[in-house]
Motif scaffolding. Structure first.
Motif, PDB file in Angstrom:
ATOM      1  N   ILE A 620       0.840  -1.205   0.000  1.00 24.96           N
ATOM      2  CA  ILE A 620       0.000   0.000   0.000  1.00 24.96           C
ATOM      3  C   ILE A 620       0.876   1.256   0.000  1.00 24.96           C
ATOM      4  O   ILE A 620       0.604   2.222  -0.728  1.00 24.96           O
ATOM      5  N   LEU A 621       1.954   1.256   0.807  1.00 31.68           N
ATOM      6  CA  LEU A 621       2.865   2.403   0.825  1.00 31.68           C
ATOM      7  C   LEU A 621       3.473   2.629  -0.556  1.00 31.68           C
ATOM      8  O   LEU A 621       3.547   3.772  -1.040  1.00 31.68           O
ATOM      9  N   LEU A 622       3.915   1.556  -1.209  1.00 31.65           N
ATOM     10  CA  LEU A 622       4.504   1.691  -2.543  1.00 31.65           C
ATOM     11  C   LEU A 622       3.490   2.274  -3.525  1.00 31.65           C
ATOM     12  O   LEU A 622       3.834   3.126  -4.353  1.00 31.65           O
ATOM     13  N   GLU A 623       2.256   1.822  -3.433  1.00 33.68           N
ATOM     14  CA  GLU A 623       1.225   2.312  -4.340  1.00 33.68           C
ATOM     15  C   GLU A 623       0.944   3.789  -4.100  1.00 33.68           C
ATOM     16  O   GLU A 623       0.720   4.557  -5.043  1.00 33.68           O
ATOM     17  N   MET A 624       0.960   4.205  -2.837  1.00 31.41           N
ATOM     18  CA  MET A 624       0.692   5.604  -2.513  1.00 31.41           C
ATOM     19  C   MET A 624       1.840   6.517  -2.932  1.00 31.41           C
ATOM     20  O   MET A 624       1.626   7.671  -3.304  1.00 31.41           O
ATOM     21  N   ILE A 625       3.063   5.995  -2.889  1.00 34.23           N
ATOM     22  CA  ILE A 625       4.226   6.819  -3.245  1.00 34.23           C
ATOM     23  C   ILE A 625       4.396   6.913  -4.756  1.00 34.23           C
ATOM     24  O   ILE A 625       4.700   7.974  -5.300  1.00 34.23           O
ATOM     25  N   THR A 626       4.199   5.787  -5.436  1.00 34.87           N
ATOM     26  CA  THR A 626       4.455   5.764  -6.885  1.00 34.87           C
ATOM     27  C   THR A 626       3.225   6.133  -7.710  1.00 34.87           C
ATOM     28  O   THR A 626       3.354   6.537  -8.867  1.00 34.87           O
ATOM     29  N   VAL A 634       5.877  -3.591 -18.254  1.00 31.58           N
ATOM     30  CA  VAL A 634       7.275  -3.243 -18.555  1.00 31.58           C
ATOM     31  C   VAL A 634       7.623  -3.869 -19.892  1.00 31.58           C
ATOM     32  O   VAL A 634       7.868  -5.070 -20.000  1.00 31.58           O
ATOM     33  N   GLY A 635       7.640  -3.045 -20.942  1.00 34.41           N
ATOM     34  CA  GLY A 635       7.871  -3.558 -22.285  1.00 34.41           C
ATOM     35  C   GLY A 635       6.742  -4.485 -22.690  1.00 34.41           C
ATOM     36  O   GLY A 635       5.572  -4.135 -22.643  1.00 34.41           O
ATOM     37  N   MET A 636       7.077  -5.719 -23.048  1.00 33.94           N
ATOM     38  CA  MET A 636       6.093  -6.701 -23.476  1.00 33.94           C
ATOM     39  C   MET A 636       5.644  -7.603 -22.329  1.00 33.94           C
ATOM     40  O   MET A 636       4.817  -8.487 -22.528  1.00 33.94           O
ATOM     41  N   SER A 637       6.193  -7.384 -21.132  1.00 31.89           N
ATOM     42  CA  SER A 637       5.863  -8.252 -20.002  1.00 31.89           C
ATOM     43  C   SER A 637       5.260  -7.441 -18.866  1.00 31.89           C
ATOM     44  O   SER A 637       5.239  -6.211 -18.891  1.00 31.89           O
ATOM     45  N   GLU A 638       4.774  -8.164 -17.858  1.00 33.79           N
ATOM     46  CA  GLU A 638       4.201  -7.531 -16.676  1.00 33.79           C
ATOM     47  C   GLU A 638       5.055  -7.853 -15.463  1.00 33.79           C
ATOM     48  O   GLU A 638       5.668  -8.914 -15.377  1.00 33.79           O
ATOM     49  N   MET A 639       5.078  -6.916 -14.508  1.00 36.90           N
ATOM     50  CA  MET A 639       5.912  -7.067 -13.321  1.00 36.90           C
ATOM     51  C   MET A 639       5.158  -6.497 -12.128  1.00 36.90           C
ATOM     52  O   MET A 639       4.511  -5.454 -12.238  1.00 36.90           O
ATOM     53  N   ASP A 640       5.223  -7.185 -10.978  1.00 41.34           N
ATOM     54  CA  ASP A 640       4.537  -6.634  -9.808  1.00 41.34           C
ATOM     55  C   ASP A 640       5.321  -5.442  -9.270  1.00 41.34           C
ATOM     56  O   ASP A 640       6.501  -5.246  -9.576  1.00 41.34           O
ATOM     57  N   LEU A 641       4.652  -4.641  -8.468  1.00 39.86           N
ATOM     58  CA  LEU A 641       5.201  -3.358  -8.036  1.00 39.86           C
ATOM     59  C   LEU A 641       6.485  -3.512  -7.228  1.00 39.86           C
ATOM     60  O   LEU A 641       7.421  -2.699  -7.372  1.00 39.86           O
ATOM     61  N   VAL A 642       6.593  -4.550  -6.400  1.00 44.48           N
ATOM     62  CA  VAL A 642       7.798  -4.744  -5.585  1.00 44.48           C
ATOM     63  C   VAL A 642       9.006  -5.013  -6.474  1.00 44.48           C
ATOM     64  O   VAL A 642      10.078  -4.401  -6.303  1.00 44.48           O
ATOM     65  N   HIS A 643       8.850  -5.918  -7.449  1.00 43.57           N
ATOM     66  CA  HIS A 643       9.979  -6.226  -8.329  1.00 43.57           C
ATOM     67  C   HIS A 643      10.323  -5.037  -9.221  1.00 43.57           C
ATOM     68  O   HIS A 643      11.496  -4.820  -9.569  1.00 43.57           O
ATOM     69  N   TRP A 644       9.308  -4.262  -9.576  1.00 37.60           N
ATOM     70  CA  TRP A 644       9.594  -3.059 -10.382  1.00 37.60           C
ATOM     71  C   TRP A 644      10.436  -2.076  -9.574  1.00 37.60           C
ATOM     72  O   TRP A 644      11.383  -1.478 -10.100  1.00 37.60           O
ATOM     73  N   SER A 685       9.546  -7.082   2.026  1.00 33.53           N
ATOM     74  CA  SER A 685      10.614  -8.061   1.839  1.00 33.53           C
ATOM     75  C   SER A 685      10.010  -9.445   1.604  1.00 33.53           C
ATOM     76  O   SER A 685       8.993  -9.814   2.192  1.00 33.53           O
ATOM     77  N   SER A 686      10.647 -10.215   0.735  1.00 36.83           N
ATOM     78  CA  SER A 686      10.152 -11.565   0.450  1.00 36.83           C
ATOM     79  C   SER A 686      10.351 -12.498   1.633  1.00 36.83           C
ATOM     80  O   SER A 686       9.697 -13.533   1.733  1.00 36.83           O
TER      81      SER A 686
END
Length: 710
Positions: A620-626, A634-644, A685-686
């Protein structure tokens, strides 16, 4: 001349002020001008300077359009302005128990979306306008306790969605409209008592198979015979036909059987059971007698000839013996019942008691402990159960209130409900049928009701029956965090949150989680934390909702999602929830995004952990900041917010590439944003062991400068 100029200036000033109100405000001000007396000052905040009337007493809006006018029991005196008909989105009008007079203007019925018109307890007069037939969506029409007269308009039967029709205590005359029963088949409540309706009772009333409670036709001038078709009504319906001019035999079928004489008194021409006056044909076949008819040769003599029958003294002795026997059996039953059933005095070790609602009579519902799993069979008519001493409404008030659908999900429908006194609630309907584990449900929901924190939505009451389960919460007015970050679907423009407000929300959510994790009666795990489950109050203060909802839905027989079922305790104890009117129509609450807020270990773990919530909070913090969604292209693929974010850190991208562009106006707060970004990455963190506790997260956020007035 001076007086004329002063008058002209006054009117020009008034016009200038009124022109600041939108058209709906002007229409409501016209209604206010028709009120001659307002002793409690109810309309005092209906100000001409407001842009919209949505903040006025008694007014409810939906997307800035007036949908409800509810001002009951305020001693208003005056007449009903026709201007209300110009409110195109008007759905509910409730002016009951005031002192309004005059007729109903036909223009009122230009508001063709009207669903309820409640005017009982006033002094309205005149006829019911023919235009009432324009209200295709009308569900409730209550004109009781007024002075309406004339016949019911034939157009009334066009209101085929009508469920509640109350016309008690008026001066209506004439017959009921043709095909009244055939067209109004959805009617659940019908009260025509204390009028002067005449003519025969329509036979097609037998079509009203949805009727409930009492069908009251008493104190009218209905004549002719009772149609046998009334027996087709539901057997639980009580049909009150007292004090009319009905004649002939009472039909003995269906709902008319075993009703007792009280339903038919005041009709001298009626005859037959259950009345004492038998019909003439019956009188000939069955002459009145205090004793059963016995053949003269009964019982037969011992010698096989025609001996004498029982003497009158013998018959009397037999009857007295029967009466005494019945009394003895009744006393024994009463004694056994008093020993076994002592409900109403609370629980004891031998059984359980269930007390029905405050405004209803107490009913003793007894069962053995080994029967507790079937309790719901005994509490089918359970009343609203308050979980807070400040709950001042009951089930009847809740069911009569104006309701608007806020959203639907796999765990039921959420309604915004506006009570007559203006109190707004959020009601979640968990559905019908399913598992009937009342005691388990009661334990869960009452534990949830004990949760009290400014950043957790408060559960105020609940209702349980075999066919209906309701959860009643405080209404939280500013939608949810997902909509605040990204806007609502279909709406292009929205006002982005400032950094000041975002930081306030971050801290508030952290405080709510600390309470659930450490300070609540049990150490809970929310298990389904995401932006759509964070609601925003009047001052944009966050409130965590949907806590343990899947658990309750499962008990009540719903179909919760997999992640919702994980709303349980960290320790192996019973789970709980808190929920409210979240705006489920936001894309962040879609199933396709829901799993991205869950920690990686959730699908593998058996025992729930508070570390799950900490991961979700980091997301939620990442979503609010970004300002980005949990899944990024990302290009032709998808990536979750943490890995991005990890990719951005590895590539050493500038901070401006990461932060939400809507935060550009708060560039001077960049250091704070970076500090929060570090907290977010630690939470996400994972490895569960590397995630901080919510107490440490809150302490770190509190060290940031307190946001100024937002």
């Amino acid at each position: 001349m001076l007086a004329f100029l002063a008058f002209l200036l006054f009117n020009l000033l008034n016009f200038g002020v009124v022109s600041s109100v939108n058209e709906e405000g002007v229409a409501l001000l016209s209604f206010k001008n028709s009120i001659t007396l307002d002793p409690e000052g109810t309309l005092s905040n209906w100000n001409t300077s407001d842009e919209t009337p949505c903040s006025w007493n008694g007014i409810t809006c939906n997307e800035q359009r007036v949908v409800s006018l509810s001002i009951p029991k305020k001693k208003l005196s005056g007449f009903l302005s026709s201007s209300l008909g110009s409110l195109s989105e008007l759905r509910h009008v409730n002016l009951r128990s005031n002192r309004l007079f005059g007729g109903l203007p036909s223009d009122l019925f230009k508001a063709e979306g009207l669903q309820s018109l409640v005017l009982y307890g006033n002094s309205f007069s005149g006829v019911l306008p023919f235009e009432v037939g324009n209200l295709d969506y009308l569900i409730t029409l209550d004109l009781s306790e007024n002075f309406f007269n004339g016949s019911l308009p034939s157009s009334l039967v066009k209101c085929k969605r009508l469920r509640n029709l109350g016309l008690r205590q008026n001066n209506f005359i004439g017959s009921l409209p043709s095909e009244f029963g055939k067209n109004l088949v959805l009617l659940e409540k019908l009260d025509l008592s204390h009028n002067s309706f005449s003519g025969s009772i329509p036979g097609d009333l037998g079509y009203l198979s949805n009727l409930q409670g009492t069908v009251d036709l008493s104190y009218n001038k209905f004549n002719g015979s009772i149609p046998a078709s009334l027996g087709n009504l539901p057997e639980k319906v009580y049909i009150d036909l007292t004090y009319n001019n009905l004649r002939g035999p009472i039909p003995q079928n269906g709902a008319l059987v075993n009703r007792g004489p009280t339903a038919f008194i005041g009709n001298p021409g009626l005859c037959g059971p259950p009345l004492k006056n038998l019909c003439s044909s019956d009188s000939e076949a069955n002459p009145p007698s205090s004793f059963p008819n016995l053949p003269s040769n009964y019982p037969p003599g011992k010698n096989g000839g025609g001996g004498r029958g029982l003497t009158k003294a013998s018959i009397v002795a037999i009857i007295v013996g029967d009466v005494v026997g019945i009394c003895v059996i009744g006393l024994l039953f009463s004694y056994c019942y008093s020993k076994i059933c002592r409900c109403g005095k609370g629980k004891d070790e031998s059984g359980y008691g269930f007390e029905k609602g405050r405004k209803r009579s107490k009913e003793c519902l007894c069962f053995r402990k080994d029967e507790s799993e079937t309790l719901s069979e005994n509490v089918e008519h359970c009343d609203l159960v308050p979980l807070d001493e400040h709950v001042a409404f009951d089930l009847d008030e809740l069911l009569k209130a104006s309701a608007f659908v806020l959203g639907k999900s796999g765990i039921g429908i959420v309604y915004k409900v506006v009570l007559e006194d203006g109190v707004i609630l959020a009601v979640r309907r968990l559905g019908e049928g399913g598992s009937q584990r009342f005691k388990e449900f009661q334990t869960e929901v009452e534990a949830i009701g004990k949760l009290r924190h400014p950043n957790v939505v408060t559960l105020r009451a609940y209702y349980w029956s075999v066919d209906e389960k309701l959860l009643i919460y405080d209404f939280v007015p500013n939608g949810n965090l997902a909509a605040a970050i990204h806007g609502k679907p279909g709406l292009v423009a929205f006002t982005p949150l400032s950094w000041c407000v975002r930081l306030k929300i971050m801290k508030g959510v952290a405080k709510g989680l600390v309470y659930l994790h450490e300070c609540s009666p049990k150490k809970y795990v929310h298990g389904d934390l995401k932006p759509s489950n964070v609601l925003l109050g009047h001052e944009m203060e966050p409130k965590i909702s949907d806590f343990g909802l899947g658990r309750l839905a499962n008990i009540a027989g719903g179909s919760p999602t997999l992640q919702s079922n994980r709303m349980v305790y960290e320790k192996p104890q019973r789970g709980q929830q808190s929920s409210s009117a979240s705006d489920v129509a936001t894309f962040a609450s879609k199933a396709s995004f829901g799993s991205y807020y869950q920690a990686p270990e959730v699908m593998k773990a058996v025992k729930p952990s508070q570390k799950w919530d900490i991961y979700s909070y980091g997301m939620i913090l990442l979503e609010m900041i970004t300002g980005k969604t949990p899944l990024i292209q990302v290009g032709m693929s998808e990536m979750d917010l943490v890995h991005w974010m990890q990719l951005c850190i590895e590539e050493k991208r500038p901070v401006s590439d990461v932060l939400d562009p809507n935060l550009a106006q708060d560039a001077d707060k960049e250091e704070e944003m970076i500090a929060v970004l570090k907290i977010a990455m630690a939470c996400a963190s994972s490895s569960p062991e590397k995630r901080p506790s919510m107490r440490h997260v809150l302490d770190a956020l509190e060290r940031l400068p307190a946001p100024s007035e937002c």
